[in-house]
Each structure stands twice: as C-alpha cells, then as structure tokens.
Design an enzyme around this catalytic site. Structure first.
Site, PDB file in Angstrom:
ATOM      1  N   PRO A   1       0.820  -1.219   0.000  1.00 14.11           N
ATOM      2  CA  PRO A   1       0.000   0.000   0.000  1.00 14.11           C
ATOM      3  C   PRO A   1       0.852   1.266   0.000  1.00 14.11           C
ATOM      4  CG  PRO A   1      -0.832  -1.594   1.603  1.00 14.11           C
ATOM      5  CD  PRO A   1       0.495  -2.111   1.119  1.00 14.11           C
ATOM      6  N   SER A   2       0.260   2.343  -0.510  1.00  9.17           N
ATOM      7  CA  SER A   2       0.880   3.672  -0.547  1.00  9.17           C
ATOM      8  C   SER A   2       2.183   3.689  -1.334  1.00  9.17           C
ATOM      9  CB  SER A   2       1.118   4.201   0.878  1.00  9.17           C
ATOM     10  OG  SER A   2      -0.093   4.254   1.598  1.00  9.17           O
ATOM     11  N   ARG A   3       2.328   2.738  -2.256  1.00  8.95           N
ATOM     12  CA  ARG A   3       3.516   2.638  -3.106  1.00  8.95           C
ATOM     13  C   ARG A   3       4.801   2.396  -2.311  1.00  8.95           C
ATOM     14  NH1 ARG A   3      -0.419   2.455  -5.647  1.00  8.95           N
ATOM     15  NH2 ARG A   3      -0.881   3.378  -7.674  1.00  8.95           N
ATOM     16  N   LEU A   4       4.677   1.909  -1.097  1.00 11.93           N
ATOM     17  CA  LEU A   4       5.848   1.590  -0.277  1.00 11.93           C
ATOM     18  C   LEU A   4       6.202   0.117  -0.482  1.00 11.93           C
ATOM     19  CD1 LEU A   4       4.991   3.618   2.951  1.00 11.93           C
ATOM     20  CD2 LEU A   4       6.525   4.241   1.072  1.00 11.93           C
ATOM     21  N   HIS A   5       6.546  -0.212  -1.711  1.00 13.70           N
ATOM     22  CA  HIS A   5       6.759  -1.593  -2.111  1.00 13.70           C
ATOM     23  C   HIS A   5       8.022  -2.183  -1.484  1.00 13.70           C
ATOM     24  CE1 HIS A   5       3.768  -0.340  -4.947  1.00 13.70           C
ATOM     25  NE2 HIS A   5       4.609   0.407  -5.644  1.00 13.70           N
TER      26      HIS A   5
END
Length: 233
Positions: free
Chosen positions: A203-207
């Site tokens: 989520p939130s591009r916190l890959h």
C-alpha cells in the site's frame, strides 16, 4: 482503474492499492536468486488468477545504446540462467549478437509481484535447442521455418511459404509425427544474470524490493556469490 480520455490527452487516475500479504526482505529470500525465482514462479503457476506467468518483457540494445523491447515467452530455467527461443535472424537476436546483454521483466499483476533480471547472454548449444524444438507442436515447428522474423513481407507471403513447407516436410495432414528438423537459424538464448530484483507491491507505493548483485569472481562461475540488499520503493 479510472482513466480520462479526451481528444488531446489521456490521464490515468489513482487506482487500487497493492495488498501482498508476504513480507519481502533480504532475510526472507533464498541465498540464490534462481532458487528464489523458482519459488515465486511455481506460486504464480499454481495461482489460477495469474494468466501466462511465463510471459516476460525482453529488452535489447544496439551497440550505440538504442533500446528495443518486446514480450516473449520464458521457457527454461537451468543452473546458469533464463532461457527463451527465437529466430537468430530476428531484430532481437541481431542486437544480442552485437551487444550481448539483455534485461527481462516478469509482471504478475494478479498477485502484485514482479521480477527484473539483468545479464549477459549466450546462445544455447544446438542439441539443447533441438531437444526443445522437437517438443513443440507441429504448427509451431512449421511456423519457425515459415517466418523470416522481423523482415518486411507481402500480404499472404508467410502463408504461401507455409503451404510449401507443409508439402516439403510431408505435413499436409497435420500429423504431429511429421519430420520437421530444427532450422539452422533458430534456437535458444540464455540470459546469465548479474542482477536480479524481486518486487512485491505494498500500500501507498511503499513496495518491498530486494536486489541480488552477482559478485565478480571468475572462480565462482558455477556457484556465484550474491550480495543481497533491500532497495527503497
């Protein structure tokens, strides 16, 4: 995904978040990227939601650095690397002959995972290519002969050539037993990785991103040492 399409622009709006349950870290992966890939690929194959897990982007470049990319099918993983098959006179092969380096990307959208591979390339030995070629369906074997891949052709030219090849190889009846030999211009390429990255969507591009870097040591050619690092999203 929401998209706005107007006469002068296309705008892709924010869409659903990624929600992979597993935690990907240097501590959780296998010591070898090839072993880690085997695990992830097996999971992608076993997940009915994933369509064509073997599809991968292959990027090549000319000696001047001009890139080109296309989707091909991954066919084998052996102790040295990733294998695909193609026409040796095609654009991709000509670029690999002139600049023997390639990049691969697997993207399994349905399970929010991706694998990126960088490496040098080498041709497969002819017996290896022949063994795979013989396993292909008759239509695919004939198609390899019929297509002068990446060249400009006239309308109907390929199918006319295919008809002549069916007669030549005694394949008019579509018998799978027809003797269609390996063309000398067709075979496999192996990408021997020097860098492999595993990506897990969060989520939130916190890959989560974990990268393997092959350590330069000719003595370890058969059993390379890998440096494993976490990368920022």
């Amino acid at each position: 995904m929401d998209v706005v399409i107007s006469p002068d622009r296309i705008q892709v709006l924010p869409h659903n978040q990624y929600h992979t349950a597993d935690a990907l870290s240097p501590a959780s992966v296998a010591p070898s990227p090839l072993d880690q890939f085997r695990t992830w690929f097996a999971e992608a194959v076993q997940d009915a939601a994933v369509h064509e897990p073997e599809a991968m982007s292959l990027s090549t470049a000319t000696p001047a650095g001009i890139p080109s990319a296309r989707i091909v099918l991954f066919k084998q993983l052996d102790a040295r690397g990733f294998v695909f098959f193609t026409n040796y006179t095609s654009r991709k092969s000509q670029e690999l002959l002139a600049n023997p380096h390639a990049a691969l990307v697997f993207y399994w959208r349905e399970i929010h995972r991706s694998v990126r591979v960088l490496g040098r390339v080498e041709k497969l030995a002819a017996p290896e290519s022949e063994a795979y070629f013989k396993s292909r369906p008759l239509g695919s074997r004939l198609g390899a002969w019929a297509s002068k891949q990446s060249t400009v052709v006239a309308e109907g030219e390929v199918h006319a050539r295919l008809d002549r090849l069916k007669e030549r190889f005694g394949a008019d009846g579509d018998s799978e037993a027809a003797d269609v030999p390996l063309p000398e211009f067709w075979g496999g390429w192996r990408v021997v990785p020097t860098e492999v990255e595993f990506w897990s969507g969060k989520p939130s591009r916190l890959h989560d991103r974990v990268r393997y870097l092959r350590q330069a040591d000719p003595a370890d050619e058969a059993d390379p040492v890998w440096k494993i690092e976490r990368l920022a999203p």
